[in-house]
Structures are given as C-alpha cells and as structure tokens.
Design an enzyme around this catalytic site. Structure first.
Site: not given
Ligand code: F6R
Length: 241
Positions: A67, A136, A138, A143
C-alpha cells in the site's frame, strides 16, 4: 495455517527473516510482497545484516508493496516509499527498477489502481507475501467492511486513522485522507503468506482473526482459507490462544 511461536519481538524478527531469506535463496528471482508498519522493521534489519555479511543476494528479486498513501511525495518521510528505502531498499543490492509500490502521486485513483494491478500481473505473481496485522484485523489498508475487495483500490481513511496520524504531520490538513492498497483477492493469490505479529495489544485480534469466524468485519480472517500461511508471533501476541 502454521503458527510459529517466538519468544519476543527480536526472536519473531529473526524467525520471519529466516523464512524470507530461505525464499530468496531457494528462488533468487522471486517476487516478494512487502509491508510497512512497525512490526516488520526487525525482520528487515536482520535481512540487511545478513546481506552485509555476504549471506544474502537481493539482485534478482522483485518487490511489490501492499500500500501507499495517496498524495504524499516519495521524499515525504511518512510515505511508504520513503519507509521502504529507509529500512530495506537503500541498504541492500535490490534493483531499484524492480521495487514497486502504488503511485501515491497519481491523482487519478482508477488509473493508479489499474496501473498497479498491471505491474503485479506482469511480475508473474507474488511468491511470498509479508503481512502485518492491524488491531482491527486489517491487512494492507483493507479495513473492516461488509465485503472483501478484490484488487488494488483507493481507500478513504477513517477519521480515527487520520487523527492518529496527525502526530506525524505539521497540521491535520497535511495528513493523507486516502490510500491505495492491494485488495484481498491479490493478497490471497500469493503463493505463500507470512504474517508477523508482536505484542500483547495484538493478542485479542490474533484470536479473533485466526481462530474466529471468517468475516470481512475482520479482514485477516480470510487468511484461514489460504493453503500456505505461516504466522510468526511472539508469546505476548499468542497469549490468548
Ligand atoms: C503496512 C500495512 C498495515 C500494517 C498494520 C500493522 O503496509 O499495510 O496493514 O501491517 O497496520 O501495523 P504495525 O506493524 O505498525 O502494527
């Protein structure tokens, strides 16, 4: 899914670096999928150390990163391009022409993502994909959501991520609001996946992602369906499993 228990961060880093270096030794022209974040830094340090000792040769590898922030120049210290050069590319004999990240300075999101998908396809596919794990669940910038996204796409960062990143910038206006990330399908197409996780603060998500239900609300849970995943985690991260 194979879980390798490490004593602590240092041990986790060395074990992960061993797996990456085995990949490079077995297939010198391999394609590595790489991650940023704090977790892989120790493994990158080991790889640099072994390169300096003459044990590793990066000259034939190709790399594709997961990313990149949209709108950050390559010389911005917060860009993932900068991170990779700081921690790995600038310190080993990798061919700079064969290190790829999404182009954060391409303002046309559709073009940036399509271009990156073409680059990944042209490499012939990722041999070993390195992943960190978000609190979380990800992976990359995928997400929690109602769906698993396929290929590279543009993500709107959540307000909490923008706020958390504010400390790295002069003002909140300078904090990127979007990022480009590989999608879950692309990640799942890697031949092998290596996840590195460290710290007690990751223990709950390790349990949920790798021992819980497979759901896009915990994106990493999809890794349970991949046929060749190795998780290298320290005792603190494994304390709930
Ligand atoms: C990094 C990335 C992220 C991180 C994750 C964990 O390229 O895509 O998914 O791997 O946020 O970050 P750390 O390692 O800082 O806990």
């Amino acid at each position: 899914m194979r879980i390798i228990r490490a004593k602590d961060y240092e041990d986790m880093s060395r074990k992960a670096a061993n797996i990456i270096s085995a990949q490079i030794i077995m297939k010198p022209e391999c394609v590595l999928g790489l991650a940023t974040g704090s977790t892989p830094i120790g493994a990158y340090n080991c790889l640099v150390d072994w390169y300096q000792k003459g044990d590793l040769d990066f000259s034939k590898i190709t790399t594709v990163n997961l990313d990149e922030y949209k709108g950050l120049t390559r010389d911005n210290e917060q860009s993932y391009y900068y991170f990779m050069h700081e921690h790995l590319f600038g310190k080993v004999n990798v061919d700079p022409g064969r290190t790829f990240l999404p182009d954060g300075m391409e303002p046309d999101s559709e073009k940036a993502c399509a271009d990156y998908n073409k680059i990944i396809a042209a490499t012939g596919g990722v041999d070993l994909q390195l992943l960190g794990l978000g609190h979380n669940g990800h992976i990359g910038f995928n997400e929690p959501s109602e769906e698993f996204k396929g290929e590279t796409h543009c993500v709107d960062l959540t307000q909490s991520t923008i706020k958390a990143n504010q400390r790295f910038f002069a003002s909140i206006e300078e904090v990127p609001k979007q990022a480009y990330t590989m999608g879950i399908k692309t990640i799942m197409q890697a031949r092998k996946i290596l996840v590195v996780v460290s710290g007690e603060d990751k223990a709950a998500i390790v349990k949920e992602a790798f021992f819980g239900k497979i759901t896009p609300k915990v994106q990493a849970s999809v890794l349970q369906l991949h046929q060749d995943v190795t998780i290298v985690a320290d005792e603190a991260a494994l304390s709930l499993v």
